[in-house]
Design a protein around this motif. Structure first.
Motif, mmCIF file in Angstrom:
data_model
loop_
_atom_site.group_PDB
_atom_site.id
_atom_site.type_symbol
_atom_site.label_atom_id
_atom_site.label_comp_id
_atom_site.label_asym_id
_atom_site.label_seq_id
_atom_site.Cartn_x
_atom_site.Cartn_y
_atom_site.Cartn_z
ATOM 1 N N GLU A 12 19.225 8.588 29.904
ATOM 2 C CA GLU A 12 20.581 8.581 30.434
ATOM 3 C C GLU A 12 21.255 7.248 30.169
ATOM 4 O OE1 GLU A 12 22.036 10.383 34.542
ATOM 5 O OE2 GLU A 12 21.634 8.237 34.662
ATOM 6 N N VAL A 13 22.401 7.317 29.549
ATOM 7 C CA VAL A 13 23.165 6.103 29.247
ATOM 8 C C VAL A 13 24.560 6.244 29.849
ATOM 9 C CG1 VAL A 13 24.059 4.623 27.424
ATOM 10 C CG2 VAL A 13 21.922 5.861 27.055
ATOM 11 N N LYS A 14 24.922 5.293 30.679
ATOM 12 C CA LYS A 14 26.216 5.375 31.350
ATOM 13 C C LYS A 14 26.970 4.065 31.150
ATOM 14 C CE LYS A 14 27.800 6.284 36.072
ATOM 15 N NZ LYS A 14 27.303 6.643 37.420
ATOM 16 N N LEU A 15 28.206 4.167 30.734
ATOM 17 C CA LEU A 15 29.035 2.970 30.577
ATOM 18 C C LEU A 15 30.175 3.006 31.581
ATOM 19 C CD1 LEU A 15 30.130 0.439 29.095
ATOM 20 C CD2 LEU A 15 31.263 1.988 27.498
ATOM 21 N N LEU A 16 30.214 1.986 32.431
ATOM 22 C CA LEU A 16 31.341 1.832 33.339
ATOM 23 C C LEU A 16 32.315 0.855 32.690
ATOM 24 C CD1 LEU A 16 29.320 1.255 36.642
ATOM 25 C CD2 LEU A 16 30.021 3.423 35.623
ATOM 26 N N SER A 75 35.092 -3.487 27.221
ATOM 27 C CA SER A 75 34.519 -2.173 27.463
ATOM 28 C C SER A 75 34.448 -1.382 26.156
ATOM 29 C CB SER A 75 35.370 -1.396 28.466
ATOM 30 O OG SER A 75 35.424 -2.089 29.699
ATOM 31 N N ARG A 76 35.515 -1.489 25.366
ATOM 32 C CA ARG A 76 35.568 -0.728 24.116
ATOM 33 C C ARG A 76 34.549 -1.209 23.097
ATOM 34 N NH1 ARG A 76 38.528 4.042 24.882
ATOM 35 N NH2 ARG A 76 40.165 3.557 26.382
ATOM 36 N N ARG A 77 34.187 -2.491 23.172
ATOM 37 C CA ARG A 77 33.115 -3.001 22.305
ATOM 38 C C ARG A 77 31.835 -2.210 22.524
ATOM 39 N NH1 ARG A 77 33.181 -9.441 23.674
ATOM 40 N NH2 ARG A 77 34.863 -10.065 22.267
ATOM 41 N N VAL A 78 31.509 -2.027 23.815
ATOM 42 C CA VAL A 78 30.256 -1.350 24.153
ATOM 43 C C VAL A 78 30.332 0.121 23.771
ATOM 44 C CG1 VAL A 78 28.644 -0.811 26.011
ATOM 45 C CG2 VAL A 78 29.833 -3.004 26.013
ATOM 46 N N GLU A 79 31.484 0.734 24.032
ATOM 47 C CA GLU A 79 31.668 2.137 23.639
ATOM 48 C C GLU A 79 31.471 2.279 22.126
ATOM 49 O OE1 GLU A 79 35.486 3.860 24.700
ATOM 50 O OE2 GLU A 79 35.095 5.577 23.393
ATOM 51 N N LEU A 80 32.065 1.366 21.375
ATOM 52 C CA LEU A 80 31.947 1.409 19.914
ATOM 53 C C LEU A 80 30.483 1.298 19.476
ATOM 54 C CD1 LEU A 80 32.999 1.302 17.014
ATOM 55 C CD2 LEU A 80 33.702 -1.068 17.400
ATOM 56 N N ALA A 81 29.766 0.346 20.073
ATOM 57 C CA ALA A 81 28.352 0.166 19.703
ATOM 58 C C ALA A 81 27.543 1.425 20.021
ATOM 59 C CB ALA A 81 27.766 -1.041 20.436
ATOM 60 N N LEU A 138 24.720 7.716 19.996
ATOM 61 C CA LEU A 138 24.030 8.058 21.249
ATOM 62 C C LEU A 138 24.620 9.288 21.927
ATOM 63 C CD1 LEU A 138 23.139 4.634 22.800
ATOM 64 C CD2 LEU A 138 21.621 6.366 21.888
ATOM 65 N N ALA A 139 25.846 9.634 21.536
ATOM 66 C CA ALA A 139 26.446 10.835 22.119
ATOM 67 C C ALA A 139 25.563 12.049 21.817
ATOM 68 C CB ALA A 139 27.843 11.038 21.559
ATOM 69 N N HIS A 140 24.891 12.021 20.654
ATOM 70 C CA HIS A 140 24.027 13.148 20.293
ATOM 71 C C HIS A 140 22.592 12.961 20.748
ATOM 72 C CE1 HIS A 140 27.356 13.514 17.306
ATOM 73 N NE2 HIS A 140 27.324 14.716 17.836
ATOM 74 N N LYS A 141 22.191 11.740 20.952
ATOM 75 C CA LYS A 141 20.774 11.483 21.201
ATOM 76 C C LYS A 141 20.429 11.273 22.663
ATOM 77 C CE LYS A 141 20.336 8.147 18.303
ATOM 78 N NZ LYS A 141 19.863 7.107 17.406
ATOM 79 N N ASN A 147 18.493 2.137 14.926
ATOM 80 C CA ASN A 147 19.245 2.746 13.795
ATOM 81 C C ASN A 147 20.648 2.135 13.681
ATOM 82 O OD1 ASN A 147 20.021 4.096 16.294
ATOM 83 N ND2 ASN A 147 21.230 5.445 15.005
ATOM 84 N N ASN A 148 21.241 2.226 12.513
ATOM 85 C CA ASN A 148 22.568 1.636 12.248
ATOM 86 C C ASN A 148 22.704 0.237 12.847
ATOM 87 O OD1 ASN A 148 23.143 4.130 11.134
ATOM 88 N ND2 ASN A 148 24.191 4.897 12.947
ATOM 89 N N PRO A 149 21.980 -0.728 12.276
ATOM 90 C CA PRO A 149 21.932 -2.079 12.870
ATOM 91 C C PRO A 149 23.313 -2.707 13.088
ATOM 92 C CG PRO A 149 20.475 -1.944 10.955
ATOM 93 C CD PRO A 149 21.222 -0.648 11.024
ATOM 94 N N ILE A 150 23.446 -3.356 14.222
ATOM 95 C CA ILE A 150 24.669 -4.096 14.548
ATOM 96 C C ILE A 150 24.505 -5.557 14.122
ATOM 97 C CG2 ILE A 150 26.025 -4.965 16.501
ATOM 98 C CD1 ILE A 150 25.463 -2.287 17.909
#
Lengths: 212, 212
Positions: B3-7, B15-21, B27-30, B70-73
């Motif tokens: 479970e991954v949750k972003l507040l 906030s958008r940085r984290v959403e982008l990463a 992670l939406a699929h995984k 995966n997909n290194p930042i």
């Protein structure tokens, strides 16, 4: 044999952070280590490893920990690592940043506010040691190294300025940590002489407009 | 399933940085990914992964990159990684920090100095792209994500305020990067609507004392 060179300034806690990390990794024995404490460099500390140059003490600490994995500075677990980075950043920005503003603020009212703000940050930090000897647990780590200004320099700054922000009655846990920190065998080797530091800060901060 | 949750807060580039990463890691699929954009949280962004909570966007980005490789930042090589961290920090402190001060400075003379200082930082940043599509090279990475405010929000801020700091004639390379950044398929999904952002900034910064 690899070549490691640190360009620094003897007064700077940021330079001393890198020196401390290099000594914790025992690089003096494992490489050709050169510490060059010379204030002519515009931006210090700078680490030069096999000809590659980098700046910013916290960035350099991460590099050192990745390059020489013995005696870890950061925890290996990603969550604990995130916590260590969070606290190192908190110390850098909130505690050190706050102290820095106080040190140079000439307006008394404004300074009062800054002291109040900084005190809140130190209260938070005081709660973070949770009975551990060091922020890193039994051994010093990233957070302790990042807090070196608080561990040693701050006492001198407070003595010179009369500022009474971090005292034993208000911050007993943090002051106990300071004792442990300066007594650590490797830390000891990387602290500039107290009397010279005192003279340096007196020369820089001694203007009456600033004194408490 | 983890479970991954972003507040977060919809306006916040942090906030958008984290959403982008999280989206770059797919992670939406995984995982069970929940994005909660709610301004009531005192400190955002906060990432909660399997019940463990952490704050500070750049710290969270490192955690995401270590937890989902995966997909290194960040680059994998320690030196390139140090460089990426250096530039992310430079953007955060010097560029964003400088812009923030300008945004809230009410004294015209002081603001002029701040603009000059910030311009110098942007000149340095302009030189860093070196013909690459992104700061990360062909793919976006840590530095691009850290620069998201410059990539999108800054245009809105300049429009609202009349500030002319980063313009096409003065910073052609950086403006070319902005075009690439906002056109990136995953970045696009994580940008708040421009008109809503405009209204938000106008409400916050619209006081005449501030306008250019």
């Amino acid at each position: 044999m690899e070549e490691v060179k640190l360009l620094g300034w003897w007064v700077s806690p940021f330079s001393r952070r890198v020196e401390l990390a290099l000594k914790l990794k025992d690089l003096a024995h494992k490489s050709q280590l050169l510490l060059e404490y010379n204030p002519v460099h515009k931006k210090v500390p700078v680490l030069v490893h096999n000809g590659k140059t980098m700046a910013e003490s916290l960035v350099i600490l991460e590099y050192i920990d990745e390059t020489w994995p013995n005696n870890p500075i950061l925890p290996r677990n990603p969550y604990d690592k995130a916590m260590a980075r969070f606290w190192a950043q908190f110390i850098e920005e909130k505690c050190n940043g706050g102290l820095w503003k106080i040190m140079w603020c000439k307006d008394e009212e404004e300074r009062g506010k800054l002291v109040e703000e900084a005190s809140q940050c130190f209260i938070t930090l005081e709660g973070e040691l949770k009975g551990n000897k060091f922020f890193g647990g039994e051994e010093i780590g990233m957070v302790d190294i990042a807090a070196n200004f608080i561990g040693y320099w701050l006492g001198v700054v407070q003595e010179v300025s009369g500022m009474e922000l971090v005292t034993r009655d208000k911050f007993p846990v943090l002051c106990k940590w300071m004792d442990e920190f300066v007594e650590h065998s490797v830390v000891k080797e990387t602290l500039p002489p107290r009397d010279e530091l005192h003279a340096e800060f007196e020369a820089r901060l001694g203007a009456p407009s600033w004194k408490y």
